[in-house]
Design an enzyme around this catalytic site. Sequence first.
Site, short mmCIF file in Angstrom:
data_model
loop_
_atom_site.label_atom_id
_atom_site.label_comp_id
_atom_site.label_asym_id
_atom_site.label_seq_id
_atom_site.Cartn_x
_atom_site.Cartn_y
_atom_site.Cartn_z
N GLY A 15 1.68 7.31 2.78
CA GLY A 15 1.14 5.96 2.93
C GLY A 15 0.90 5.18 1.66
N LYS A 16 1.56 5.54 0.57
CA LYS A 16 1.37 4.76 -0.67
C LYS A 16 1.85 3.33 -0.48
CE LYS A 16 3.63 7.28 -3.68
NZ LYS A 16 4.12 8.39 -2.85
N THR A 17 3.03 3.17 0.13
CA THR A 17 3.58 1.82 0.29
C THR A 17 2.75 1.00 1.28
OG1 THR A 17 5.81 2.63 -0.22
CG2 THR A 17 5.64 0.48 0.85
N LYS A 38 7.08 -1.37 -8.72
CA LYS A 38 7.55 -0.01 -8.44
C LYS A 38 8.46 0.36 -9.60
CE LYS A 38 8.45 3.48 -5.40
NZ LYS A 38 7.46 4.32 -4.72
N ASP A 55 11.01 0.49 -0.42
CA ASP A 55 9.62 0.31 -0.84
C ASP A 55 9.49 -0.85 -1.83
OD1 ASP A 55 9.01 2.47 0.73
OD2 ASP A 55 8.73 3.87 -0.93
N GLU A 116 2.90 0.93 -7.65
CA GLU A 116 3.07 2.08 -6.77
C GLU A 116 3.85 3.17 -7.49
OE1 GLU A 116 5.34 3.51 -2.71
OE2 GLU A 116 4.92 1.36 -2.95
N GLY A 117 3.27 4.36 -7.52
CA GLY A 117 3.92 5.47 -8.18
C GLY A 117 5.03 6.06 -7.33
N GLY A 119 6.42 9.83 -5.93
CA GLY A 119 5.99 11.22 -5.80
C GLY A 119 4.50 11.35 -6.05
#
Length: 227
Positions: A15-17, A38, A55, A116-117, A119
Amino acid sequence: MKNCWFITGTDTNIGKTVSSIILLELARRYGYNTSGYKPIAAGCRTNDFKQYNSDAVLLRKFSTVKLSYQEVNPYLFIDPVCPFFTNEKNHMNVCMNKLSSGLQRLKKKSNWILIEGIGGLHTPFSNEFVMSDWIKKENLKTILVIGIKLGCINHAILTQKAILSSGLEFFGWIANYLLPTDTYNLTHIDILKKNMKSPYLGCIAYTPNIYNQIHHIPITIKLPLQN
């Protein structure tokens, strides 16, 4: 720049995105000029002979500042695997300075940035550095997304230790419900509240097709701000 946030997660596909898009939308509602970033993405699609990461496309779409795809995503790898592997395979190197210069360009256009990273926190990009090295170099405030499922408590505590031992600022955490119903969702969150050393920013309910509803749904997450 004070309002510059880095999103990491306890795992991939947790759920990062989704969290990033919701925070960008919330910042928009507060009137900020927002940019999503990103810096590195792995796994791409092709449209009109152009390659892109889905993403990164979403981050660009939900930014209020008009950005080119390359401004949002300077490094795009074709295969959905660790960038270190694709570096070795394709003889490419991720340059930390390129990540930083891209961020500096966004800072000139925005007053609220969400990064947003890829991994996890210690994803390696070369023999020389991992993701957390760049986060520390840029003095970014870290927000942890925890996908609520069996095993998430251990993953969250381990990631928290990695954040703190890396000398990063652990600003807060978000709970993302991965299942429509789960008897233990609230139990997981209660235990996490007792073990996390940063504020709970809120939860994201399981919502199918959330990207199509983002402008209309109520958002209960607290917007991270520093004055």
